[in-house]
Design a protein around this motif. Structure first.
Motif, PDB file in Angstrom:
ATOM      1  N   LEU A 179       0.808  -1.229   0.000  1.00 61.31           N
ATOM      2  CA  LEU A 179       0.000   0.000   0.000  1.00 61.31           C
ATOM      3  C   LEU A 179       0.835   1.271   0.000  1.00 61.31           C
ATOM      4  O   LEU A 179       0.288   2.360  -0.105  1.00 61.31           O
ATOM      5  N   LYS A 180       2.134   1.139   0.159  1.00 64.68           N
ATOM      6  CA  LYS A 180       3.015   2.308   0.263  1.00 64.68           C
ATOM      7  C   LYS A 180       2.591   3.219   1.421  1.00 64.68           C
ATOM      8  O   LYS A 180       2.668   4.432   1.330  1.00 64.68           O
ATOM      9  N   VAL A 181       2.068   2.588   2.447  1.00 67.05           N
ATOM     10  CA  VAL A 181       1.690   3.350   3.639  1.00 67.05           C
ATOM     11  C   VAL A 181       2.654   2.956   4.747  1.00 67.05           C
ATOM     12  O   VAL A 181       2.824   1.769   5.026  1.00 67.05           O
ATOM     13  N   VAL A 182       3.314   3.938   5.351  1.00 64.65           N
ATOM     14  CA  VAL A 182       4.113   3.638   6.530  1.00 64.65           C
ATOM     15  C   VAL A 182       3.161   3.685   7.711  1.00 64.65           C
ATOM     16  O   VAL A 182       2.702   4.743   8.118  1.00 64.65           O
ATOM     17  N   ASN A 183       2.842   2.514   8.230  1.00 66.89           N
ATOM     18  CA  ASN A 183       1.831   2.472   9.284  1.00 66.89           C
ATOM     19  C   ASN A 183       2.446   2.811  10.630  1.00 66.89           C
ATOM     20  O   ASN A 183       2.848   1.921  11.390  1.00 66.89           O
ATOM     21  N   PHE A 184       2.494   4.103  10.930  1.00 74.69           N
ATOM     22  CA  PHE A 184       3.089   4.515  12.205  1.00 74.69           C
ATOM     23  C   PHE A 184       2.206   4.141  13.391  1.00 74.69           C
ATOM     24  O   PHE A 184       2.585   4.348  14.533  1.00 74.69           O
ATOM     25  N   ALA A 185       1.024   3.597  13.127  1.00 72.77           N
ATOM     26  CA  ALA A 185       0.167   3.142  14.224  1.00 72.77           C
ATOM     27  C   ALA A 185       0.412   1.674  14.540  1.00 72.77           C
ATOM     28  O   ALA A 185      -0.318   1.087  15.326  1.00 72.77           O
ATOM     29  N   HIS A 186       1.427   1.078  13.924  1.00 67.13           N
ATOM     30  CA  HIS A 186       1.625  -0.355  14.102  1.00 67.13           C
ATOM     31  C   HIS A 186       1.949  -0.732  15.547  1.00 67.13           C
ATOM     32  O   HIS A 186       1.555  -1.779  16.026  1.00 67.13           O
ATOM     33  N   GLY A 187       2.681   0.138  16.232  1.00 65.65           N
ATOM     34  CA  GLY A 187       2.977  -0.111  17.642  1.00 65.65           C
ATOM     35  C   GLY A 187       1.713  -0.172  18.481  1.00 65.65           C
ATOM     36  O   GLY A 187       1.637  -0.890  19.481  1.00 65.65           O
ATOM     37  N   THR A 188       0.704   0.585  18.063  1.00 62.04           N
ATOM     38  CA  THR A 188      -0.571   0.573  18.776  1.00 62.04           C
ATOM     39  C   THR A 188      -1.259  -0.781  18.626  1.00 62.04           C
ATOM     40  O   THR A 188      -1.857  -1.283  19.584  1.00 62.04           O
ATOM     41  N   PHE A 189      -1.144  -1.393  17.438  1.00 61.97           N
ATOM     42  CA  PHE A 189      -1.698  -2.740  17.251  1.00 61.97           C
ATOM     43  C   PHE A 189      -1.052  -3.700  18.254  1.00 61.97           C
ATOM     44  O   PHE A 189      -1.710  -4.520  18.879  1.00 61.97           O
ATOM     45  N   TYR A 190       0.269  -3.572  18.357  1.00 61.60           N
ATOM     46  CA  TYR A 190       1.025  -4.433  19.266  1.00 61.60           C
ATOM     47  C   TYR A 190       0.556  -4.243  20.703  1.00 61.60           C
ATOM     48  O   TYR A 190       0.282  -5.194  21.429  1.00 61.60           O
ATOM     49  N   MET A 191       0.426  -2.974  21.093  1.00 62.73           N
ATOM     50  CA  MET A 191       0.001  -2.674  22.468  1.00 62.73           C
ATOM     51  C   MET A 191      -1.388  -3.250  22.743  1.00 62.73           C
ATOM     52  O   MET A 191      -1.602  -3.935  23.755  1.00 62.73           O
ATOM     53  N   LEU A 192      -2.330  -2.980  21.831  1.00 57.10           N
ATOM     54  CA  LEU A 192      -3.692  -3.459  22.055  1.00 57.10           C
ATOM     55  C   LEU A 192      -3.718  -4.991  22.097  1.00 57.10           C
ATOM     56  O   LEU A 192      -4.450  -5.580  22.892  1.00 57.10           O
ATOM     57  N   GLY A 193      -2.903  -5.626  21.247  1.00 56.20           N
ATOM     58  CA  GLY A 193      -2.819  -7.087  21.278  1.00 56.20           C
ATOM     59  C   GLY A 193      -2.433  -7.569  22.664  1.00 56.20           C
ATOM     60  O   GLY A 193      -3.035  -8.507  23.212  1.00 56.20           O
ATOM     61  N   GLY A 194      -1.426  -6.929  23.250  1.00 55.63           N
ATOM     62  CA  GLY A 194      -0.989  -7.299  24.594  1.00 55.63           C
ATOM     63  C   GLY A 194      -2.106  -7.157  25.615  1.00 55.63           C
ATOM     64  O   GLY A 194      -2.347  -8.044  26.439  1.00 55.63           O
ATOM     65  N   TYR A 195      -2.825  -6.042  25.552  1.00 53.42           N
ATOM     66  CA  TYR A 195      -3.891  -5.804  26.528  1.00 53.42           C
ATOM     67  C   TYR A 195      -5.061  -6.771  26.336  1.00 53.42           C
ATOM     68  O   TYR A 195      -5.640  -7.260  27.305  1.00 53.42           O
ATOM     69  N   VAL A 196      -5.421  -7.028  25.073  1.00 59.70           N
ATOM     70  CA  VAL A 196      -6.514  -7.976  24.821  1.00 59.70           C
ATOM     71  C   VAL A 196      -6.143  -9.346  25.390  1.00 59.70           C
ATOM     72  O   VAL A 196      -6.947 -10.000  26.058  1.00 59.70           O
ATOM     73  N   ALA A 197      -4.904  -9.760  25.160  1.00 61.15           N
ATOM     74  CA  ALA A 197      -4.455 -11.046  25.686  1.00 61.15           C
ATOM     75  C   ALA A 197      -4.516 -11.047  27.215  1.00 61.15           C
ATOM     76  O   ALA A 197      -4.962 -12.017  27.833  1.00 61.15           O
ATOM     77  N   PHE A 198      -4.087  -9.952  27.792  1.00 54.95           N
ATOM     78  CA  PHE A 198      -4.086  -9.822  29.266  1.00 54.95           C
ATOM     79  C   PHE A 198      -5.487 -10.055  29.818  1.00 54.95           C
ATOM     80  O   PHE A 198      -5.696 -10.854  30.741  1.00 54.95           O
TER      81      PHE A 198
END
Lengths: 411, 321, 300
Positions: C44-63
């Motif tokens: 997509l030629k998009v630099v997804n600067f929100a990717h860290g947020t996906f990671y964070m939310l993944g951690g919290y959902v798992a928690f």
């Protein structure tokens, strides 16, 4: 009497009222406004929220007893987001526009140094409630006539901790140490300070390896394996909060805690209660703990805090509570909120406090507090979390602190 | 578009400056004065960035590096030497210019995405140097002990009023100079590069040289903004050189409008005011700012000033019909 | 600098094994996040600067899932699924609206999402950090291999990450979807003209990227601390990995992640105070001399 709810609701309500109508504020000119600034947003918002809780408890007590100088206290909260330039701006705004007569600075260290310069310009009475960096008040070039610290001072903790750990090392025949501290000013300066005093108490120690993880570094694996590789007898670490919790969890994976003794001065309630498998037998200092000093007053304070906020107090909570107590006493004594008068009242002032070793805490003439509780004990996985706490010897602390100050050319 | 006469710009600047300087004579408001001081710093920072983003089409993610460098070199010169304030300020700006030249020499030949990344990486490296070089910079705690504010030309900069006047003068002069650059033939060359670099190259423009000059000028003015920032906080802090600060400037530019010279100034005004009001009412500043950014990016889709200008132009053609 | 220590370490098998596995662990988790980032950029030629947020939310959902169901497997799956959905929503509702416009607009939207969700996490889970704790199945003593220490949990982690790397690589190379994705990376409008639903394709790419980041967050949660804003350092690291490996290259991301991991593993012994500086410097050198990265294609 207004009863303030906890946390965000009260801050919203309070400040919404403040924005709504300046003329209302004028009508209540009798209210005594105190500015309080801290970090309320971002990853370390706990600094702000638990500091605020400590302040609120005291303010409610004072207000329900009729206020200060007959005036009800209103705290005006501001968020600096942990940025020093914002801290400076907010401090000026609190005094210049929000009409605050006194300042409570609950910023972390870098913010506190920025606030310090504003206080130097404005001449308002200010108490730093959270910064432990010694030079803030110890260095006469940085000290400000109307700014004080009601908080731990780094050098006190370093002396007390080193004395305790030297004894511990002697008893367990430990000479080979490793250190692991966050790689920034606090971690580096404080580690150096501990080592300096440690060597004074016990000359035969050897540091076999040092690790310097970054602040907030999520993965400490390579640091942990490095420490294990070096085979020290004991590890000293200044990690704290989330980093400390991650270190314990990741250290457990490598069974680090069965391979060496571990000592850390930064185990406070948030860490102690969050870690699921807290290893027993870590040498830990009491930042704040309900069972030390083991007095009814301290227990009562801790319990009422827990009841009110449904969480454990932090080290910042007691420091901020105490700051309000000092402010209250000083304003009463000076019978004014004028910066110079309050400052004059604060110097040498002694207040009764559950957090003092002998039930009192003194504001020394170099604008920092002494006599607060410092103790070391060992962790256990369940409450009270830290047991067999030994109190530090304040006589020794003061003696070595003077020596240190001479060495730094502060006196 | 014909280049506008410099006289008109100067006149606008003089009037604006006069208004700002006269206000305290009628009404003293410390909050307003602080606001103008901070705005002066940020306006220079954002407008200089727009010389790259708007005029030349170079998206720099690392502009905060020069802002921070200006602040640190000025504050350190004041603390460590007895040089007078203007000399220290000029030295600081010169140092930033040299740094911008070195950084620019490495980056300006890269394609636009890679240019953005490499400026970001440079800034991260610079930031990590500030943090590690504790003996000089004070590390993460910043420079402590205040900046000695020696009096200059009768200005006593520890007085808020004098700092207000000083900052306003510096900022207006700085903006005027930047305006001059962007209205000059060189500015026209930059816009040509932005719109069609192949054509510009055919016309004999040495692309990298023009870009490098723009980068150096922008860096220098960001450094000047950093000097004002250092005066305001009486110190220098690593946050000034960190990426969120660059992000702030980028947002100010976008919010105000990249096609209008005064766009970044307007953006900075809005952003600072938003910050002051929001942090007063809620601790969820990020939430509010995020929603504002989304509303802006998905709703307006261009800067406030650009939007107004289009609207105005459309209205005029409408009326003419 | 402590080159003696480094030399000493390289001379002992135990040290090499331990620091290498440390590096692999760090690298593999980095790869999971970076893989999504590079995939999204590639197509997509998009630099997804929100990717860290996906990671964070993944951690919290798992928690939270673990707290409710007491099943770590469920927690990991829930995190991946939730973040796949989040990725799709993020793409459809926000990013899709600014395709083709200024890069800065994409950056701003990502920045806004980061700001918003850091505060959402603070509202839902509180401002304080959380620790998930090790699932009981993994509360076992570490293995000792050639004198080096290898914890079972990490062995499983490396295994999962390796399987995913393989699946991604083969999937892209062999399957029809993979070929379409690769084609879209080269010329998306042409793929659309050929009658392939690119809208769906883009959503799928974001779903996969989101799922990978969520998975990484969940896999890291037992040993790392969860706090609002935790995504940022991960974003920076995986961004560096993506740039070094070549924006858009999965193989590049894998190699670069391992290189960065190993650099950290041995850097902490040889040059503990300059590991970060080294990584930034490496990134700058790569960008200047080989902007397409180690494995990237040179495109306009």
């Amino acid at each position: 009497m207004r009863t303030r709810g906890i946390g965000r609701r009260s801050i919203l309500g309070g400040t919404a009222g403040l924005l709504a109508a300046p003329w209302v504020a004028r009508a209540q000119a009798k209210t005594l406004r105190i500015g309080m600034q801290s970090i309320f947003s971002g990853p370390i918002a706990l600094v702000g929220t638990s500091s605020r809780a400590g302040v609120q408890m005291e303010v409610e007590r004072i207000n329900s007893a009729g206020g200060l100088l007959g005036r009800q206290i209103e705290i005006v909260y501001r968020d600096s987001k942990g940025q020093p330039q914002e801290a400076a701006r907010v401090a000026r705004e609190l005094v210049n526009s929000a009409g605050c007569e006194l300042l409570l600075d609950a910023e972390a260290s870098s913010g506190a140094f920025a606030v310090q310069e504003v206080v130097r310009d404005l001449g308002v009475a200010c108490i730093h409630c959270n910064s432990e960096t010694s030079s803030l008040t110890a260095d006469p070039k940085i000290r400000v006539p109307t700014a004080f610290r009601v908080a731990r001072q780094g050098v006190h903790d370093a002396i007390a901790g080193s004395a305790y750990l030297a004894e511990f090392a002697n008893a367990n025949k430990i000479t080979k140490w490793a250190t692991c501290s966050p790689d920034y000013a606090y971690g580096r300066d404080t580690t150096a300070q501990y080592l300096q005093f440690f060597k004074k108490f016990k000359s035969d120690i050897e540091v076999v390896t040092e690790a310097w993880p970054k602040l907030g570094q999520p993965d400490l694996t390579e640091v942990i394996t490095k420490l294990i590789q070096a085979k020290p007898q004991a590890l000293f670490t200044l990690l704290y909060a989330g980093d400390l919790s991650a270190f314990v969890n990741q250290g457990n994976v490598y069974a680090l805690f069965s391979q060496m003794k571990v000592a850390c001065p930064n185990f406070d309630y948030p860490v102690l209660t969050t870690i699921k498998n807290l290893p027993a037998g870590i040498q830990a200092a009491t930042r704040y703990i309900e069972t030390f000093p083991d007095t009814a007053a301290n227990k009562a304070w801790g319990e009422s805090y827990r009841k009110k906020y449904n969480e454990f107090p932090t080290n910042w909570s007691w420091e901020n509570s105490l700051a309000v107590q000092f402010m209250e006493a000083a304003v009463k004594k000076a019978n004014s909120t004028d910066g110079k008068a309050v400052a004059a009242a604060l110097v040498g002032m002694k207040v009764n406090s559950p957090f003092g070793v002998d039930g009192t805490i003194t504001m020394r003439d170099d604008h920092t507090t002494i006599g607060y509780a410092i103790g070391w004990g060992q962790t256990v996985p369940q409450p009270p979390y830290i047991t067999s706490v030994k109190p530090a010897d304040w006589g020794k602390i003061l003696e070595l602190e003077t020596e240190w100050k001479k060495q730094q050319h502060y006196i | 578009m014909k280049s506008r006469p410099a006289l008109r710009d100067t006149l606008i600047a003089v009037v604006a400056l006069a208004v700002i300087l006269v206000i305290p004579a009628f009404h003293r408001s410390p909050a307003f004065e602080d606001y103008i001081i901070r705005l002066s710093a940020m306006a220079l920072f954002a407008t200089s960035l727009n010389l790259l983003v708007g005029s030349t089409g170079m998206v720099s993610f690392g502009h905060g590096m020069f802002y921070g460098l200006g602040a640190y070199s000025f504050a350190l010169t004041m603390q460590l030497t007895d040089l007078s304030l203007p000399v220290a300020a000029i030295l600081a700006v010169l140092l930033t210019v040299v740094a911008a030249f070195l950084v620019g020499a490495v980056c300006v030949r890269l394609g636009s995405d890679y240019f953005a990344f490499v400026t970001l990486a440079m800034q991260m490296l610079f930031f990590s140097v500030i943090i590690s070089w504790q003996s000089l910079t004070g590390g993460d705690q910043g420079l402590r002990g205040g900046i000695p504010r020696r009096e200059i030309f009768g200005f006593d900069l520890s007085s808020q009023l004098h700092l207000y006047q000083f900052s306003a003068i510096v900022a207006v002069l700085g903006l005027l100079a930047l305006r001059h650059v962007s209205a000059s033939p060189f500015g026209a060359t930059l816009r040509m590069i932005r719109d069609n670099e192949t054509r510009a190259a055919f016309l004999g423009v040495v692309l990298w040289r023009a870009r490098l000059i723009a980068f150096v000028i922008a860096g220098g003015f960001a450094g000047l903004g950093g000097v004002l920032a250092a005066l305001f906080v009486s110190g220098a802090y690593p946050e000034l050189a960190d990426w969120p600060n660059s992000g702030q400037a980028i947002f100010a530019v976008m919010l105000g409008g990249i096609e209008s010279f005064l766009g970044p100034l307007v953006g900075a005004m809005i952003l600072l005011a938003l910050n002051d009001v929001v942090t007063r009412t809620t601790e969820y500043y990020g939430l509010v700012l995020g929603i504002v950014i989304l509303a802006f990016a998905l709703g307006l889709r261009r800067g406030v000033l650009d939007y107004l200008r289009r609207w105005w132009a459309q209205g005029r053609t409408g009326r003419a019909r | 600098m402590d080159l003696d220590a480094l030399g000493h370490c390289l001379a002992t098998a135990a040290c090499v094994v331990t620091q290498t596995t440390s590096g692999l662990i760090v690298g593999m988790l980095l790869f999971l996040v970076a893989a999504g980032l590079t995939l999204i950029f590639g197509v997509l030629k998009v630099v997804n600067f929100a990717h860290g947020t996906f990671y964070m939310l993944g951690g919290y959902v798992a928690f939270t899932t673990l707290a409710v169901t007491s099943s770590y497997t469920l927690a990991v799956l829930a995190a991946a699924a939730a973040m796949a959905l989040f990725g799709v929503l993020f793409e459809r509702l926000l990013i899709a609206r600014v395709y083709g416009s200024n890069v800065l607009m994409q950056l701003l939207i990502c920045y806004a999402v980061v700001l918003i969700f850091d505060d959402v996490v603070k509202i839902v889970w509180g401002p304080d950090f959380h620790a998930m704790g090790m699932p009981p199945a993994f509360q076992v003593p570490p293995l000792f291999i050639a004198g080096g220490v290898v914890p079972p949990f990490y062995a499983v982690l490396i295994g999962i990450a390796a399987v995913i790397a393989l699946a991604l690589g083969l999937g892209l190379a062999m399957t029809r979807l993979g070929k379409t994705v690769r084609a879209a990376a080269i010329n998306a409008p042409m793929v659309g003209v050929l009658g392939i639903n690119t809208t769906l394709l883009f959503a799928v790419v974001f779903a996969v990227g989101g799922a990978l980041a969520g998975l990484a967050g969940a896999l890291a949660a037992p040993v790392r601390s969860l706090s609002p804003g935790m995504g940022f350092s991960i974003l920076i690291e995986s961004f560096i990995v993506t740039v070094i490996g070549g924006m858009g290259s999965i193989a590049g991301a894998l190699v670069a992640a391992l290189v960065v991991g190993l650099l950290r593993g041995f850097g902490t012994i040889g040059f503990p105070n300059f590991t970060d500086g080294m990584i930034y410097a490496a990134m700058i050198l790569i960008l200047v001399f080989r902007p397409q990265g180690l494995f990237g294609r040179r495109t306009a």
